[in-house]
Enzyme design. Sequence first.
Site, PDB file in Angstrom:
ATOM      1  CG  LEU A  73      -1.895  -1.229   1.283  1.00 57.64           C
ATOM      2  CD1 LEU A  73      -2.867  -1.064   2.442  1.00 57.64           C
ATOM      3  CD2 LEU A  73      -2.627  -1.538  -0.002  1.00 57.64           C
ATOM      4  CB  CYS A  74       4.415   2.134   0.313  1.00 53.15           C
ATOM      5  SG  CYS A  74       4.663   2.314   2.068  1.00 53.15           S
ATOM      6  CG  HIS A  75       0.964   6.126  -3.031  1.00 49.98           C
ATOM      7  ND1 HIS A  75       0.475   6.217  -1.745  1.00 49.98           N
ATOM      8  CD2 HIS A  75      -0.106   6.181  -3.849  1.00 49.98           C
ATOM      9  CE1 HIS A  75      -0.840   6.326  -1.786  1.00 49.98           C
ATOM     10  NE2 HIS A  75      -1.219   6.307  -3.052  1.00 49.98           N
ATOM     11  CG  MET A 110       5.817   4.370   5.221  1.00 49.07           C
ATOM     12  SD  MET A 110       6.012   3.857   6.946  1.00 49.07           S
ATOM     13  CE  MET A 110       6.681   2.221   6.755  1.00 49.07           C
ATOM     14  CD  GLU A 111       8.748   6.219   0.620  1.00 48.94           C
ATOM     15  OE1 GLU A 111       7.984   5.581  -0.128  1.00 48.94           O
ATOM     16  OE2 GLU A 111       8.325   6.914   1.569  1.00 48.94           O
ATOM     17  CG  ASP A 125      24.394  -9.724   5.473  1.00 47.69           C
ATOM     18  OD1 ASP A 125      24.251 -10.917   5.814  1.00 47.69           O
ATOM     19  OD2 ASP A 125      24.831  -9.379   4.364  1.00 47.69           O
TER      20      ASP A 125
END
Length: 156
Positions: A73-75, A110-111, A125
């Site tokens: 749902l993120c654009h 969100m980015e 990692d």
Amino acid sequence: MLTHLDSQGRANMVDVTEKAVTAREAIAEARVRMLPDTLRMIVDGQHPKGDVFAVARIAGIQAAKKTSDLIPLCHPLMLTGVKVELAAEGEDVVHIVARCKLAGQTGVEMEALTAASVTALTIYDMCKAVDKGMVIEQVRLLEKTGGKSGHYKVEA
């Protein structure tokens, strides 16, 4: 109001067609706590896998660009700027700050959060062979500007 739900409670992508295009920026952070020897190895450039900060920075930038592929749902956004900064903090922490910018119809929180998170995951990692006890912590939004909801800045 949860804008990602329709009238029947089903998830959907928010329609931003009618929203104004505005300058938007978001800043997020994360920290990776590790053994002092691990941080010293990174800072001194002695890690056998190479420049940990350089690889993690690139991973964070790539992650910001791929956020809509990772989070439903993120654009998909046309980011105009992504910056990831890493710094040793004390003897056992890497502090990550990610900034994302654009002129658009939806925010870039969100980015920025994705960039900070993936940067931290990349450090984990690359260093897990020497320090499996690392802890990724304090992933959070620090500040956001633009859009209808206005300015937000975390309280100190």
